[in-house]
Design a protein around this motif. Structure first.
Motif, PDB file in Angstrom:
ATOM      1  N   ALA A 148     -19.415   9.676   6.930  1.00  0.00           N
ATOM      2  CA  ALA A 148     -19.384  10.274   5.596  1.00  0.00           C
ATOM      3  C   ALA A 148     -20.773  10.669   5.121  1.00  0.00           C
ATOM      4  CB  ALA A 148     -18.759   9.306   4.600  1.00  0.00           C
ATOM      5  N   ALA A 149     -21.782   9.923   5.528  1.00  0.00           N
ATOM      6  CA  ALA A 149     -23.147  10.172   5.069  1.00  0.00           C
ATOM      7  C   ALA A 149     -23.646  11.560   5.437  1.00  0.00           C
ATOM      8  CB  ALA A 149     -24.097   9.114   5.634  1.00  0.00           C
ATOM      9  N   GLU A 150     -23.029  12.178   6.431  1.00  0.00           N
ATOM     10  CA  GLU A 150     -23.453  13.512   6.849  1.00  0.00           C
ATOM     11  C   GLU A 150     -23.144  14.580   5.815  1.00  0.00           C
ATOM     12  OE1 GLU A 150     -21.829  14.193  10.728  1.00  0.00           O
ATOM     13  OE2 GLU A 150     -22.713  12.336  11.515  1.00  0.00           O
ATOM     14  N   GLN A 151     -22.101  14.388   4.985  1.00  0.00           N
ATOM     15  CA  GLN A 151     -21.799  15.435   4.016  1.00  0.00           C
ATOM     16  C   GLN A 151     -21.220  14.973   2.686  1.00  0.00           C
ATOM     17  OE1 GLN A 151     -18.426  17.049   6.726  1.00  0.00           O
ATOM     18  NE2 GLN A 151     -18.340  18.308   4.931  1.00  0.00           N
ATOM     19  N   TYR A 152     -21.060  13.681   2.482  1.00  0.00           N
ATOM     20  CA  TYR A 152     -20.495  13.183   1.230  1.00  0.00           C
ATOM     21  C   TYR A 152     -21.462  12.225   0.553  1.00  0.00           C
ATOM     22  CZ  TYR A 152     -16.337  15.143   3.295  1.00  0.00           C
ATOM     23  OH  TYR A 152     -15.448  16.004   3.872  1.00  0.00           O
ATOM     24  N   THR A 153     -21.391  12.181  -0.777  1.00  0.00           N
ATOM     25  CA  THR A 153     -22.294  11.306  -1.517  1.00  0.00           C
ATOM     26  C   THR A 153     -21.774   9.880  -1.636  1.00  0.00           C
ATOM     27  OG1 THR A 153     -21.314  11.912  -3.645  1.00  0.00           O
ATOM     28  CG2 THR A 153     -23.212  13.220  -2.890  1.00  0.00           C
ATOM     29  N   ALA A 154     -20.473   9.688  -1.361  1.00  0.00           N
ATOM     30  CA  ALA A 154     -19.896   8.357  -1.506  1.00  0.00           C
ATOM     31  C   ALA A 154     -18.646   8.211  -0.652  1.00  0.00           C
ATOM     32  CB  ALA A 154     -19.537   8.089  -2.968  1.00  0.00           C
ATOM     33  N   VAL A 155     -18.319   6.961  -0.386  1.00  0.00           N
ATOM     34  CA  VAL A 155     -17.021   6.609   0.188  1.00  0.00           C
ATOM     35  C   VAL A 155     -16.296   5.831  -0.894  1.00  0.00           C
ATOM     36  CG1 VAL A 155     -15.787   5.268   1.940  1.00  0.00           C
ATOM     37  CG2 VAL A 155     -17.866   6.526   2.561  1.00  0.00           C
ATOM     38  N   ARG A 156     -15.064   6.227  -1.181  1.00  0.00           N
ATOM     39  CA  ARG A 156     -14.239   5.530  -2.164  1.00  0.00           C
ATOM     40  C   ARG A 156     -12.999   4.998  -1.469  1.00  0.00           C
ATOM     41  NH1 ARG A 156     -15.209  10.446  -5.740  1.00  0.00           N
ATOM     42  NH2 ARG A 156     -17.217   9.912  -6.634  1.00  0.00           N
ATOM     43  N   LEU A 157     -12.463   3.944  -2.026  1.00  0.00           N
ATOM     44  CA  LEU A 157     -11.240   3.359  -1.479  1.00  0.00           C
ATOM     45  C   LEU A 157     -10.492   2.639  -2.571  1.00  0.00           C
ATOM     46  CD1 LEU A 157     -11.879   0.069  -1.257  1.00  0.00           C
ATOM     47  CD2 LEU A 157     -13.267   0.857   0.641  1.00  0.00           C
ATOM     48  N   GLU A 158      -9.234   2.356  -2.291  1.00  0.00           N
ATOM     49  CA  GLU A 158      -8.438   1.564  -3.218  1.00  0.00           C
ATOM     50  C   GLU A 158      -7.790   0.418  -2.456  1.00  0.00           C
ATOM     51  OE1 GLU A 158      -4.720   3.074  -4.837  1.00  0.00           O
ATOM     52  OE2 GLU A 158      -4.590   4.505  -3.200  1.00  0.00           O
ATOM     53  N   TYR A 159      -7.548  -0.648  -3.170  1.00  0.00           N
ATOM     54  CA  TYR A 159      -6.774  -1.761  -2.626  1.00  0.00           C
ATOM     55  C   TYR A 159      -5.918  -2.297  -3.761  1.00  0.00           C
ATOM     56  CZ  TYR A 159     -10.011  -4.999  -4.871  1.00  0.00           C
ATOM     57  OH  TYR A 159     -10.746  -5.682  -5.793  1.00  0.00           O
ATOM     58  N   LEU A 160      -4.893  -3.041  -3.412  1.00  0.00           N
ATOM     59  CA  LEU A 160      -3.983  -3.567  -4.425  1.00  0.00           C
ATOM     60  C   LEU A 160      -4.499  -4.851  -5.057  1.00  0.00           C
ATOM     61  CD1 LEU A 160      -0.457  -3.069  -2.814  1.00  0.00           C
ATOM     62  CD2 LEU A 160      -1.667  -1.595  -4.430  1.00  0.00           C
ATOM     63  N   ASP A 161      -4.367  -4.929  -6.368  1.00  0.00           N
ATOM     64  CA  ASP A 161      -4.712  -6.143  -7.083  1.00  0.00           C
ATOM     65  C   ASP A 161      -3.902  -7.290  -6.482  1.00  0.00           C
ATOM     66  OD1 ASP A 161      -5.818  -7.825  -8.948  1.00  0.00           O
ATOM     67  OD2 ASP A 161      -4.574  -7.129 -10.610  1.00  0.00           O
ATOM     68  N   GLY A 162      -4.574  -8.334  -6.093  1.00  0.00           N
ATOM     69  CA  GLY A 162      -3.928  -9.458  -5.424  1.00  0.00           C
ATOM     70  C   GLY A 162      -4.356  -9.578  -3.967  1.00  0.00           C
ATOM     71  N   ASN A 163      -4.923  -8.522  -3.416  1.00  0.00           N
ATOM     72  CA  ASN A 163      -5.390  -8.544  -2.031  1.00  0.00           C
ATOM     73  C   ASN A 163      -6.848  -9.001  -2.027  1.00  0.00           C
ATOM     74  OD1 ASN A 163      -6.024  -8.148   0.656  1.00  0.00           O
ATOM     75  ND2 ASN A 163      -5.176  -6.075   0.750  1.00  0.00           N
ATOM     76  N   GLU A 164      -7.042 -10.282  -2.200  1.00  0.00           N
ATOM     77  CA  GLU A 164      -8.387 -10.841  -2.321  1.00  0.00           C
ATOM     78  C   GLU A 164      -9.190 -10.722  -1.026  1.00  0.00           C
ATOM     79  OE1 GLU A 164      -9.619 -11.558  -5.238  1.00  0.00           O
ATOM     80  OE2 GLU A 164      -7.649 -11.014  -6.024  1.00  0.00           O
ATOM     81  N   HIS A 165      -8.517 -10.762   0.098  1.00  0.00           N
ATOM     82  CA  HIS A 165      -9.207 -10.590   1.385  1.00  0.00           C
ATOM     83  C   HIS A 165      -9.889  -9.219   1.433  1.00  0.00           C
ATOM     84  CE1 HIS A 165     -10.043 -11.028   5.652  1.00  0.00           C
ATOM     85  NE2 HIS A 165      -9.541  -9.817   5.823  1.00  0.00           N
ATOM     86  N   ALA A 166      -9.178  -8.176   1.039  1.00  0.00           N
ATOM     87  CA  ALA A 166      -9.756  -6.831   1.022  1.00  0.00           C
ATOM     88  C   ALA A 166     -10.918  -6.755   0.031  1.00  0.00           C
ATOM     89  CB  ALA A 166      -8.693  -5.794   0.666  1.00  0.00           C
ATOM     90  N   ALA A 167     -10.747  -7.320  -1.146  1.00  0.00           N
ATOM     91  CA  ALA A 167     -11.801  -7.285  -2.163  1.00  0.00           C
ATOM     92  C   ALA A 167     -13.090  -7.899  -1.626  1.00  0.00           C
ATOM     93  CB  ALA A 167     -11.344  -8.016  -3.422  1.00  0.00           C
ATOM     94  N   ARG A 168     -12.978  -9.064  -1.006  1.00  0.00           N
ATOM     95  CA  ARG A 168     -14.179  -9.732  -0.468  1.00  0.00           C
ATOM     96  C   ARG A 168     -14.819  -8.908   0.649  1.00  0.00           C
ATOM     97  NH1 ARG A 168     -10.690 -14.026  -1.029  1.00  0.00           N
ATOM     98  NH2 ARG A 168     -10.249 -14.058   1.202  1.00  0.00           N
ATOM     99  N   CYS A 169     -14.011  -8.354   1.520  1.00  0.00           N
ATOM    100  CA  CYS A 169     -14.539  -7.536   2.624  1.00  0.00           C
ATOM    101  C   CYS A 169     -15.310  -6.339   2.086  1.00  0.00           C
ATOM    102  CB  CYS A 169     -13.385  -7.079   3.514  1.00  0.00           C
ATOM    103  SG  CYS A 169     -13.875  -5.895   4.792  1.00  0.00           S
ATOM    104  N   TYR A 170     -14.728  -5.626   1.155  1.00  0.00           N
ATOM    105  CA  TYR A 170     -15.388  -4.432   0.633  1.00  0.00           C
ATOM    106  C   TYR A 170     -16.654  -4.781  -0.148  1.00  0.00           C
ATOM    107  CZ  TYR A 170     -11.075  -2.185   2.097  1.00  0.00           C
ATOM    108  OH  TYR A 170     -10.012  -1.728   2.833  1.00  0.00           O
ATOM    109  N   GLU A 171     -16.614  -5.854  -0.922  1.00  0.00           N
ATOM    110  CA  GLU A 171     -17.816  -6.282  -1.646  1.00  0.00           C
ATOM    111  C   GLU A 171     -18.935  -6.654  -0.680  1.00  0.00           C
ATOM    112  OE1 GLU A 171     -16.414  -9.399  -4.224  1.00  0.00           O
ATOM    113  OE2 GLU A 171     -15.497  -7.964  -5.601  1.00  0.00           O
ATOM    114  N   ARG A 172     -18.597  -7.369   0.393  1.00  0.00           N
ATOM    115  CA  ARG A 172     -19.601  -7.737   1.409  1.00  0.00           C
ATOM    116  C   ARG A 172     -20.239  -6.505   2.048  1.00  0.00           C
ATOM    117  NH1 ARG A 172     -15.805 -11.299   3.441  1.00  0.00           N
ATOM    118  NH2 ARG A 172     -15.356  -9.857   5.131  1.00  0.00           N
ATOM    119  N   ASN A 173     -19.512  -5.411   2.048  1.00  0.00           N
ATOM    120  CA  ASN A 173     -19.997  -4.187   2.683  1.00  0.00           C
ATOM    121  C   ASN A 173     -20.550  -3.178   1.682  1.00  0.00           C
ATOM    122  OD1 ASN A 173     -19.529  -4.153   5.766  1.00  0.00           O
ATOM    123  ND2 ASN A 173     -17.751  -5.213   4.919  1.00  0.00           N
ATOM    124  N   GLY A 174     -20.911  -3.649   0.500  1.00  0.00           N
ATOM    125  CA  GLY A 174     -21.643  -2.825  -0.450  1.00  0.00           C
ATOM    126  C   GLY A 174     -20.824  -1.980  -1.402  1.00  0.00           C
TER     127      GLY A 174
END
Length: 162
Positions: free
Chosen positions: A108-134
């Motif tokens: 994405a860094a080659e042509q986009y200013t950001a990466v966005r994603l969504e996860y479902l409220d309640g999926n704490e595993h996903a929340a922690r993973c994404y936070e750890r990755n900035g």
């Protein structure tokens, strides 16, 4: 486990569908219920849906060549949206998901200013993973069908002026 990330091919469609069938019940049933999972698998993991997304899908395979994780994405203005990132239960914690996430961010860094994603409220595993990755919280969107809210996160890429 050694993981190789590569663009998915037509031959990967059955394995990618299997990733969805194996991850969705384990991930979502505890906080959404069975009906939500059944509807989601039918809509988001059908052969037609996977084939449409194939040009923007990555596969992560283990040293035996088995697909153990997948990611799909699409452009949206100045951002790249990561729509799916799933790792089969027995490969979770092996680095397969992180390898996919880092590949999406790098590409994405080659042509986009950001990466966005969504996860479902309640999926704490996903929340922690994404936070750890900035990734940082962007917004909350209610589900119009009464399911869990979608939580959106964003991470600026290296080319981002932010």
């Amino acid at each position: 486990m050694t993981v190789t990330v590569r663009p998915a091919t037509e031959a990967d469609l059955p394995a990618i569908a299997d990733v969805g069938r194996r991850t969705w019940p384990a991930t979502y049933e505890p906080f959404t219920g069975r009906d939500y999972v059944v509807r989601g698998l039918a809509r988001r993991w059908s052969e037609e849906a996977l084939r449409r997304g194939l040009p923007r899908t990555l596969a992560a395979e283990d040293e035996t060549g088995q697909v153990v994780a997948m990611a799909s994405y699409a452009p949206d203005g100045d951002a790249l949206i990561l729509w799916k990132l799933y790792v089969v239960p027995e490969a979770q914690g092996t680095g397969a998901g992180t390898a996919l996430l880092h590949r999406v961010i790098k590409d994405a860094a080659e042509q986009y200013t950001a990466v966005r994603l969504e996860y479902l409220d309640g999926n704490e595993h996903a929340a922690r993973c994404y936070e750890r990755n900035g990734f940082t919280f962007l917004k909350r969107e209610p589900d119009p069908d009464g399911g869990p809210d979608s939580l959106w996160m964003e991470r600026a890429t290296k080319t981002s002026p932010r």
